[in-house]
Design an enzyme around this catalytic site. Structure first.
Site, PDB file in Angstrom:
ATOM      1  N   HIS A   1      36.084   5.138  27.925  1.00  0.00           N
ATOM      2  CA  HIS A   1      36.323   3.940  27.101  1.00  0.00           C
ATOM      3  C   HIS A   1      37.197   3.071  27.565  1.00  0.00           C
ATOM      4  O   HIS A   1      37.146   2.694  28.832  1.00  0.00           O
ATOM      5  CB  HIS A   1      37.135   4.638  25.720  1.00  0.00           C
ATOM      6  CG  HIS A   1      38.580   5.274  26.298  1.00  0.00           C
ATOM      7  ND1 HIS A   1      39.690   4.449  26.464  1.00  0.00           N
ATOM      8  CD2 HIS A   1      38.902   6.268  26.319  1.00  0.00           C
ATOM      9  CE1 HIS A   1      40.435   4.808  26.571  1.00  0.00           C
ATOM     10  NE2 HIS A   1      40.343   6.103  26.703  1.00  0.00           N
TER      11      HIS A   1
ATOM     12  N   SER B   1      42.915   6.229  22.010  1.00  0.00           N
ATOM     13  CA  SER B   1      42.266   7.439  22.363  1.00  0.00           C
ATOM     14  C   SER B   1      40.849   7.574  21.763  1.00  0.00           C
ATOM     15  O   SER B   1      40.400   6.533  21.336  1.00  0.00           O
ATOM     16  CB  SER B   1      43.088   8.384  21.482  1.00  0.00           C
ATOM     17  OG  SER B   1      42.191   9.292  20.780  1.00  0.00           O
ATOM     18  N   LYS B   2      40.157   8.440  22.560  1.00  0.00           N
ATOM     19  CA  LYS B   2      38.655   8.530  22.286  1.00  0.00           C
ATOM     20  C   LYS B   2      38.378   8.752  20.798  1.00  0.00           C
ATOM     21  O   LYS B   2      37.431   8.444  20.346  1.00  0.00           O
ATOM     22  CB  LYS B   2      38.247   9.854  23.177  1.00  0.00           C
ATOM     23  CG  LYS B   2      38.180   9.606  24.671  1.00  0.00           C
ATOM     24  CD  LYS B   2      38.411  10.640  25.341  1.00  0.00           C
ATOM     25  CE  LYS B   2      38.811  10.371  26.700  1.00  0.00           C
ATOM     26  NZ  LYS B   2      39.205  11.422  27.476  1.00  0.00           N
ATOM     27  N   ARG B   3      39.599   9.179  20.333  1.00  0.00           N
ATOM     28  CA  ARG B   3      39.118   9.683  18.828  1.00  0.00           C
ATOM     29  C   ARG B   3      39.646   8.583  17.747  1.00  0.00           C
ATOM     30  O   ARG B   3      39.196   8.764  16.610  1.00  0.00           O
ATOM     31  CB  ARG B   3      40.140  10.990  18.411  1.00  0.00           C
ATOM     32  CG  ARG B   3      39.579  12.132  19.163  1.00  0.00           C
ATOM     33  CD  ARG B   3      40.284  13.179  19.051  1.00  0.00           C
ATOM     34  NE  ARG B   3      41.583  13.193  19.997  1.00  0.00           N
ATOM     35  CZ  ARG B   3      41.242  13.260  21.317  1.00  0.00           C
ATOM     36  NH1 ARG B   3      40.302  13.657  21.814  1.00  0.00           N
ATOM     37  NH2 ARG B   3      42.288  13.140  22.080  1.00  0.00           N
ATOM     38  N   ASP B   4      39.996   7.622  18.349  1.00  0.00           N
ATOM     39  CA  ASP B   4      40.242   6.280  17.451  1.00  0.00           C
ATOM     40  C   ASP B   4      39.090   5.716  16.617  1.00  0.00           C
ATOM     41  O   ASP B   4      37.959   5.609  17.233  1.00  0.00           O
ATOM     42  CB  ASP B   4      41.020   5.317  18.124  1.00  0.00           C
ATOM     43  CG  ASP B   4      42.413   5.639  18.318  1.00  0.00           C
ATOM     44  OD1 ASP B   4      43.214   6.209  17.262  1.00  0.00           O
ATOM     45  OD2 ASP B   4      43.020   5.254  19.554  1.00  0.00           O
TER      46      ASP B   4
END
Length: 520
Positions: A19, A260-263
């Site tokens: 990312h 984070s990757k999940r944002d």
RNA sequence: GUCCCGGUCGUCUAGUCCGGCCUAGGACCCUAGAUUUUCAUUCUAGUAACACGGGUUCGAAUCCCGUCCGGGAUACCA
């Protein structure tokens, strides 16, 4: 530091996509290496076997290349990689780590720990319950006697190897970004270097590799700051000099926490690629997250960035990612391209709305089409939807277009009269007829002060003049006339200048659309 | 909890190291205007910040201390 050649590395773990944060870390390492005339190494830290995947590796490699980062040593990919300090995958260096571990065990800097994960967990829970100021391993196996070790081994327990931390030593560390920082080792516990199965953990493998690969500068996220202390001690135990450290601040999400990757809204670098973000723009934008090029310029090339980059100028505070500014940056780059460049770069996205035949055989026309939208898009994936109206038989009218058609009483009459008028003009032919002569002669979009092109067909300027004369003849206000015409021709109220539209559409298509709208 | 780091317009930043050139500059966003046949581009103008409190000094965004707030670390992840 006495190392002669600067050697820097980016050492991602292939446990997820690359990312923007990772890309920026890679970029700062790369830029520092390049500005120092040093070597840039890509090392893959794949010792987390549970989460490492080849898919992630591929994504990271592609992501780095896409954004314009190349590596002198590392995995071979797209012309990058190779080198004499390999292998560059940690899982291929296991014997080397074991050797270093033996050395540390022998020198007493490390010891075997037979504690079960359950015991460790219990210790931690107890520490939390007691509100202990220290959380971490309690050193249970730190001073086991040979007999105790033998007894533990006899139970079949598989030991891991821990590093023996100095009890309470004040470390004075110098960081290229933070300056001098003091940390007391009593805050740190005896950390695990090697798992029971012989696979090393981050801090250990990282140091062994940094030694073997002669790394001189370590630039990484500030979440590694404390790891730097542990690693420094390890260098010392191994009798080696440690590299220079620079811990860069994190990129924050909208909430101000570590990206984070999940944002939501945070994408893999490759997703930016797939949505048509120009890589130069993404590169340029993330360079600005935590660093400033100069007091009055935000747009610069990779070379300019390398020339201006100084690690000490990287800020200490985290930076929030701003999608708006990234978007603006993309538009800024797209507008600077030539029409040819723009067409070539947009081509992969065009197929969504452009017929194959047009793509293959009507390049000059498409170039004009794309050029008309160059200042109207920020990312390339916007192109197909914006230019779809050209390829409709008769465009569907959106709400604004319908409104504009209904606004003036005589609009429909104007439309059919204008169809007759255009019939009489020497307009370029409509796609799919060959209209290359027209498109070669006229470069769109029309610019006010540009010299009038020499063209066998009516140029936008001539169409403009003819139309103004026409509106006068029929007694329509030019400003009123123009809107329903645009609606009929393009199905919307936005777009290039009306006479660029007429030119692009050509005679047959214009006449057909005007009649259809007049009848509708 | 403990340790570490940070805090200039809403956002990214320049200025901070070597106090005065800062009545704090640029960019994004937003607003208004100009240009124009729409949208966009372009141009002009505008709104908007030194977290707070002390101290040092002739003078502090810049140095010191405290407070508050934010982030990071505290894994048999990296």
């Amino acid at each position: 530091m006495i190392h002669s050649t600067p050697r820097l590395r980016f050492a991602p773990s292939p446990t997820g996509p690359l990312h923007l944060g990772g890309a920026r870390t890679a970029m700062y390492n790369w830029a520092l290496a390049r500005s120092l005339g040093g070597t840039f190494v890509l090392r893959i830290e794949d010792t987390d076997r549970a989460r490492s995947t080849d898919e992630s590796l591929q994504i990271i490699l592609q992501g780095l290349r896409w954004i314009g980062i190349d590596w002198d040593e590392g995995p071979k990919f797209d012309g990058c990689g190779g080198g004499d300090f390999g292998p560059y995958f940690q899982m291929q260096r296991l014997p080397r780590y074991l050797q270093a571990a033996e050395q540390l065990l022998a020198s007493g800097h490390a010891y075997l720990c037979f504690c079960s994960p359950e015991r460790i967990e219990g210790v931690r829970d107890a520490q939390k319950a007691a509100k202990s100021s220290f959380l971490g391993y309690d050193g249970h196996c730190r001073d086991l006697t040979a007999e105790q070790r033998a007894a533990a081994a006899a139970t079949g327990a598989q030991p891991n190897i821990r590093f023996r931390m100095p009890a309470a030593r004040v470390m004075n560390v110098h960081d290229l970004i933070r300056g001098d920082v003091e940390v007391n080792t009593k805050e740190l516990d005896d950390w695990v270097m090697v798992r029971p199965d012989g696979v090393p953990l981050y801090n250990f493998a990282c140091v062994v590799d940094d030694i073997d690969m002669k790394i001189t500068h370590v630039v990484r996220g500030e979440e590694h700051f404390l790891n730097g202390i542990k690693q420094q001690l390890l260098f010392e135990a191994l009798g080696e000099q440690c590299p220079l450290y620079a811990h860069i601040p994190l990129i924050l999400n909208a909430k101000g926490a570590k990206l984070s990757k999940r944002d939501p809204g945070v994408m893999s670098v490759l997703e930016y690629r797939d949505q048509g973000y120009p890589p130069e723009a993404v590169f340029n934008y993330i360079a600005l997250l935590g660093w400033g090029f100069s007091g009055d310029r935000d747009v610069f090339t990779r070379d300019e960035m390398v020339a201006a980059f100084q690690i000490g100028n990287v800020g200490k505070a985290g930076a929030k990612f701003d999608a708006d500014k990234l978007h603006w940056m993309c538009g800024e780059y797209i507008r600077r391209w030539s029409a040819e460049q723009c067409l070539e770069r947009a081509r992969p996205w065009l197929a969504k709305s452009v017929p194959e035949q047009a793509l293959a055989q009507h390049g000059t026309w498409l170039q004009n089409v794309v050029a008309c939208y160059q200042e109207r898009v920020a990312v390339l994936s916007e192109f197909p939807a914006k230019i779809a109206w050209l390829f409709a038989d008769v465009p569907a009218l959106d709400e604004a277009a319908q409104k504009n058609l209904a606004k003036h009483e005589g609009a429909k009459a104007w439309l059919s009269a204008y169809a007759d008028e255009l019939q009489g003009l020497n307009l370029p032919p409509s796609y799919p007829a060959d209209r290359s002569a027209a498109d070669r002669a006229v470069a769109l979009p029309s610019k006010k002060d540009a010299p009038e092109p020499v063209c066998e067909f009516a140029t936008p300027a001539q169409i403009d003049a003819a139309t103004r004369a026409f509106t006068e003849r029929i007694g329509a206000k030019f400003g009123h006339f123009v809107h329903p015409v645009r609606a009929a021709l393009t199905g919307t109220d936005k777009g290039p200048g009306l006479f660029d539209v007429v030119f692009l559409l050509g005679k047959e298509a214009c006449v057909k659309r005007l009649r259809a709208a007049a009848a509708g």
